[in-house]
Design a protein around this motif. Structure first.
Motif, PDB file in Angstrom:
ATOM      1  N   SER A  29     -29.483  -5.244  53.338  1.00 16.63           N
ATOM      2  CA  SER A  29     -30.534  -4.263  53.491  1.00 16.63           C
ATOM      3  C   SER A  29     -30.248  -2.837  52.674  1.00 16.63           C
ATOM      4  O   SER A  29     -31.111  -2.506  52.288  1.00 16.63           O
ATOM      5  CB  SER A  29     -30.603  -3.827  55.087  1.00 16.63           C
ATOM      6  OG  SER A  29     -31.588  -2.895  55.256  1.00 16.63           O
ATOM      7  N   ALA A  30     -28.986  -2.596  52.706  1.00 15.76           N
ATOM      8  CA  ALA A  30     -28.801  -1.490  51.920  1.00 15.76           C
ATOM      9  C   ALA A  30     -28.787  -1.592  50.506  1.00 15.76           C
ATOM     10  O   ALA A  30     -29.440  -0.727  49.794  1.00 15.76           O
ATOM     11  CB  ALA A  30     -26.999  -1.196  51.996  1.00 15.76           C
ATOM     12  N   THR A  31     -28.601  -2.695  50.039  1.00 13.79           N
ATOM     13  CA  THR A  31     -28.850  -2.953  48.415  1.00 13.79           C
ATOM     14  C   THR A  31     -30.185  -3.003  48.154  1.00 13.79           C
ATOM     15  O   THR A  31     -30.466  -2.413  47.140  1.00 13.79           O
ATOM     16  CB  THR A  31     -28.178  -4.347  48.337  1.00 13.79           C
ATOM     17  OG1 THR A  31     -26.863  -4.382  48.503  1.00 13.79           O
ATOM     18  CG2 THR A  31     -28.326  -4.743  46.793  1.00 13.79           C
ATOM     19  N   GLU A  32     -30.992  -3.676  49.066  1.00 13.75           N
ATOM     20  CA  GLU A  32     -32.562  -3.645  48.873  1.00 13.75           C
ATOM     21  C   GLU A  32     -33.230  -2.273  48.756  1.00 13.75           C
ATOM     22  O   GLU A  32     -33.808  -2.131  48.055  1.00 13.75           O
ATOM     23  CB  GLU A  32     -33.079  -4.557  49.830  1.00 13.75           C
ATOM     24  CG  GLU A  32     -32.812  -6.209  49.734  1.00 13.75           C
ATOM     25  CD  GLU A  32     -33.266  -6.855  50.996  1.00 13.75           C
ATOM     26  OE1 GLU A  32     -33.842  -6.473  51.952  1.00 13.75           O
ATOM     27  OE2 GLU A  32     -33.354  -8.217  50.933  1.00 13.75           O
ATOM     28  N   THR A  33     -32.682  -1.612  49.799  1.00 11.68           N
ATOM     29  CA  THR A  33     -33.224  -0.030  49.732  1.00 11.68           C
ATOM     30  C   THR A  33     -32.911   0.792  48.593  1.00 11.68           C
ATOM     31  O   THR A  33     -33.609   1.279  48.084  1.00 11.68           O
ATOM     32  CB  THR A  33     -32.503   0.701  50.805  1.00 11.68           C
ATOM     33  OG1 THR A  33     -32.819  -0.021  52.155  1.00 11.68           O
ATOM     34  CG2 THR A  33     -33.337   1.989  51.050  1.00 11.68           C
ATOM     35  N   VAL A  81     -23.299   2.877  50.977  1.00 19.13           N
ATOM     36  CA  VAL A  81     -23.132   1.665  51.400  1.00 19.13           C
ATOM     37  C   VAL A  81     -21.855   1.916  52.721  1.00 19.13           C
ATOM     38  O   VAL A  81     -21.794   1.117  53.607  1.00 19.13           O
ATOM     39  CB  VAL A  81     -21.846   0.773  50.876  1.00 19.13           C
ATOM     40  CG1 VAL A  81     -22.849   0.212  49.400  1.00 19.13           C
ATOM     41  CG2 VAL A  81     -20.790   1.448  49.926  1.00 19.13           C
ATOM     42  N   ASP A  82     -21.521   3.189  52.868  1.00 15.93           N
ATOM     43  CA  ASP A  82     -20.754   3.721  54.009  1.00 15.93           C
ATOM     44  C   ASP A  82     -21.662   4.281  55.119  1.00 15.93           C
ATOM     45  O   ASP A  82     -21.226   4.481  56.407  1.00 15.93           O
ATOM     46  CB  ASP A  82     -19.668   4.456  53.756  1.00 15.93           C
ATOM     47  CG  ASP A  82     -18.269   3.745  52.831  1.00 15.93           C
ATOM     48  OD1 ASP A  82     -18.290   2.673  53.112  1.00 15.93           O
ATOM     49  OD2 ASP A  82     -18.030   4.609  52.158  1.00 15.93           O
ATOM     50  N   VAL A  83     -22.795   4.173  54.870  1.00 12.07           N
ATOM     51  CA  VAL A  83     -23.793   4.925  55.905  1.00 12.07           C
ATOM     52  C   VAL A  83     -24.283   4.012  57.080  1.00 12.07           C
ATOM     53  O   VAL A  83     -24.372   2.896  56.647  1.00 12.07           O
ATOM     54  CB  VAL A  83     -24.897   5.478  55.128  1.00 12.07           C
ATOM     55  CG1 VAL A  83     -26.111   6.154  56.193  1.00 12.07           C
ATOM     56  CG2 VAL A  83     -24.700   6.711  54.201  1.00 12.07           C
ATOM     57  N   ASP A  84     -24.228   4.305  58.150  1.00 11.71           N
ATOM     58  CA  ASP A  84     -24.994   3.639  59.548  1.00 11.71           C
ATOM     59  C   ASP A  84     -26.444   3.557  59.218  1.00 11.71           C
ATOM     60  O   ASP A  84     -26.946   4.619  59.587  1.00 11.71           O
ATOM     61  CB  ASP A  84     -24.291   4.206  60.869  1.00 11.71           C
ATOM     62  CG  ASP A  84     -24.927   3.508  61.944  1.00 11.71           C
ATOM     63  OD1 ASP A  84     -25.634   2.557  61.802  1.00 11.71           O
ATOM     64  OD2 ASP A  84     -24.788   3.982  63.239  1.00 11.71           O
ATOM     65  N   LEU A  85     -26.953   2.700  58.885  1.00 16.77           N
ATOM     66  CA  LEU A  85     -28.469   2.643  58.303  1.00 16.77           C
ATOM     67  C   LEU A  85     -29.258   2.698  59.768  1.00 16.77           C
ATOM     68  O   LEU A  85     -30.452   3.323  59.653  1.00 16.77           O
ATOM     69  CB  LEU A  85     -28.697   1.409  57.784  1.00 16.77           C
ATOM     70  CG  LEU A  85     -28.160   1.165  56.373  1.00 16.77           C
ATOM     71  CD1 LEU A  85     -28.872  -0.101  55.739  1.00 16.77           C
ATOM     72  CD2 LEU A  85     -28.518   2.460  55.537  1.00 16.77           C
ATOM     73  N   GLY A  86     -28.629   2.308  60.700  1.00 18.83           N
ATOM     74  CA  GLY A  86     -29.365   2.374  61.963  1.00 18.83           C
ATOM     75  C   GLY A  86     -29.508   4.034  62.312  1.00 18.83           C
ATOM     76  O   GLY A  86     -30.453   4.211  63.270  1.00 18.83           O
ATOM     77  N   SER A  87     -28.957   4.898  61.936  1.00 22.75           N
ATOM     78  CA  SER A  87     -28.962   6.279  62.216  1.00 22.75           C
ATOM     79  C   SER A  87     -30.041   6.990  61.321  1.00 22.75           C
ATOM     80  O   SER A  87     -30.147   8.370  61.324  1.00 22.75           O
ATOM     81  CB  SER A  87     -27.747   6.951  62.337  1.00 22.75           C
ATOM     82  OG  SER A  87     -26.868   6.988  60.929  1.00 22.75           O
ATOM     83  N   TYR A 143     -32.763  10.159  52.660  1.00 24.31           N
ATOM     84  CA  TYR A 143     -31.559  10.180  52.753  1.00 24.31           C
ATOM     85  C   TYR A 143     -30.709   9.851  51.295  1.00 24.31           C
ATOM     86  O   TYR A 143     -29.679  10.570  50.879  1.00 24.31           O
ATOM     87  CB  TYR A 143     -31.108   9.227  53.762  1.00 24.31           C
ATOM     88  CG  TYR A 143     -29.708   9.443  54.398  1.00 24.31           C
ATOM     89  CD1 TYR A 143     -29.610   9.926  55.574  1.00 24.31           C
ATOM     90  CD2 TYR A 143     -28.555   9.000  53.689  1.00 24.31           C
ATOM     91  CE1 TYR A 143     -28.028  10.144  56.138  1.00 24.31           C
ATOM     92  CE2 TYR A 143     -27.101   9.175  53.970  1.00 24.31           C
ATOM     93  CZ  TYR A 143     -27.049   9.823  55.515  1.00 24.31           C
ATOM     94  OH  TYR A 143     -25.962   9.868  55.854  1.00 24.31           O
ATOM     95  N   LEU A 144     -31.285   8.879  50.658  1.00 23.03           N
ATOM     96  CA  LEU A 144     -30.672   8.697  49.284  1.00 23.03           C
ATOM     97  C   LEU A 144     -31.042   9.708  48.427  1.00 23.03           C
ATOM     98  O   LEU A 144     -29.871  10.020  47.825  1.00 23.03           O
ATOM     99  CB  LEU A 144     -31.343   7.569  48.715  1.00 23.03           C
ATOM    100  CG  LEU A 144     -30.899   6.153  49.192  1.00 23.03           C
ATOM    101  CD1 LEU A 144     -31.593   4.806  48.775  1.00 23.03           C
ATOM    102  CD2 LEU A 144     -29.422   5.962  48.651  1.00 23.03           C
TER     103      LEU A 144
END
Length: 288
Positions: A3-7, A41-47, A54-55
Motif C-alpha cells: 500500500s505504501a509503495t502504490e501510494t 515506509v516507516d509511517v503508520d498509514l492507519g494514522s 503527508y508525502l
C-alpha cells in the motif's frame, strides 16, 4: 508495504516536481525523493488522513534541508548558476501554469526567495495546497504562512515575465532565433532581441563560459553569432517551453532556454555544464 509503495508511486511525479521547483536541480530532487521514501515506509498509514498531503510535507521538509546546503554550493559555483534543464513531454506546454512554474525564467525568480518563502510560494501558488497543509510542511502557523505567501507572491510578481507566452509563441520565437543563428543573419538576430537582453552562460568551471552576465543586444549578438557555423542546432521541449539544443559533432554541448517579453527575447539561459545536461537526453515527467 504494498500500500505504501502504490501510494508513493502514484504521487512520485508530483513529489519530484515539488522538489525540483524548490531546488532547481533534478539530481537533488531525486535525492529528496529517496529520502522521502525512506521516511514514508516507516509511517503508520492507519494514522494518515491525507496521504498526498503527508508525502508533500515529507518532501518539502527534505527539500528545505537540502536547499540550505545547495545554497552554500551555489556560492562557490564558478560563474552564473542556472537550473538543471529537463526534457519535458510536449503536453506540459499545454498546462500554461505548470509550464510557467518550471520555466528557466521562473526558476531563476524563485532563486531570489528565501528558502521558506520559496516553499510556501511553490506549494500555494503552483500546487494550490491549503494554508494549513503548508503550515504543517514548513512548521509555521497558518497565519504566518499567509503572510509569507503574500510577501513571496509580491516579490515574484515584480520579477516574473510580464506576460505568459503561449506554446505557439514559444515555438515561433525559438524557430526564428534558430534560423537567424544558422544563417548568420546578424540584423535578424538584433531585430529579435531586446536592447537590454541578458545572456547567462553556465559552465560551472568545467567548460568554457562567460563568468559574468552578457548584457545588451550588440554584446549578446556578438557571442551568439559564433554558434551557427561551428554547431548543429535543434529544438526540444525543455522545462515546458521550446528551447534550442546545440550539438558539436553529434554530442549535446549547450541548451539555450529563451525568455520572451512583449515579442522580444529579453533573456537567454545557456547551460553548458555537462553535469547538468543528462536530463535533456530522456524525458522527465513533471506534474501538478
Amino acid at each position: 508495504m504494498q500500500s505504501a509503495t502504490e501510494t508513493f508511486v502514484a504521487h512520485r511525479n508530483l513529489l519530484f516536481t515539488v522538489a525540483y521547483e524548490m531546488l532547481g536541480s533534478a539530481a537533488d530532487a531525486e535525492d529528496v525523493l529517496q529520502e522521502t521514501w525512506l521516511r514514508w515506509v516507516d509511517v503508520d498509514l492507519g494514522s494518515v488522513r491525507d496521504r498526498r498531503a503527508y508525502l508533500v510535507r515529507i518532501a518539502t521538509r527534505q527539500a528545505l534541508t537540502r536547499l540550505r546546503t545547495l545554497r552554500r554550493r551555489k556560492e562557490a559555483y564558478v560563474g552564473p548558476w542556472l537550473p538543471e534543464p529537463l526534457l519535458t513531454v510536449p503536453d506540459v506546454a499545454e498546462d500554461v501554469e505548470l509550464a510557467d512554474s518550471v520555466s528557466m525564467a521562473m526558476l531563476l525568480v524563485l532563486e531570489t526567495l528565501a528558502p521558506v518563502e520559496r516553499a510556501v510560494f511553490v506549494l500555494r501558488d503552483v500546487f494550490a495546497l491549503e494554508y494549513g497543509e503548508i503550515a504543517d510542511a514548513v512548521e509555521k502557523s497558518p497565519a504566518a504562512v499567509r503572510q509569507i505567501a503574500h510577501r513571496a507572491r509580491a516579490h515574484v510578481a515584480a520579477r516574473r515575465p510580464r506576460k505568459t507566452v503561449s506554446p505557439a509563441q514559444s515555438r515561433d520565437a525559438v524557430a526564428a532565433f534558430r534560423r537567424a543563428l544558422e544563417t548568420g543573419d546578424l540584423q535578424r538576430l538584433l531585430d529579435m532581441i531586446a536592447p537590454d537582453v541578458v545572456l547567462l552562460t553556465d559552465g560551472g568551471g568545467v567548460v568554457r563560459a562567460a563568468v559574468e552576465p552578457v548584457v545588451g543586444a550588440a554584446a549578446v549578438a556578438g557571442v551568439l553569432g559564433r554558434i551557427g557555423a561551428a554547431m548543429s542546432l535543434g529544438t526540444a521541449p525543455v522545462n515546458g517551453h521550446t528551447a534550442l539544443l546545440v550539438r558539436r559533432d553529434g554530442v549535446l554541448d549547450t541548451v539555450i532556454a529563451v525568455r520572451v517579453d512583449d515579442g522580444l527575447i529579453t533573456g537567454l539561459y545557456a547551460v553548458r555544464n555537462p553535469e547538468k545536461l543528462s536530463r535533456v537526453e530522456r524525458e522527465t515527467a513533471v506534474r501538478r
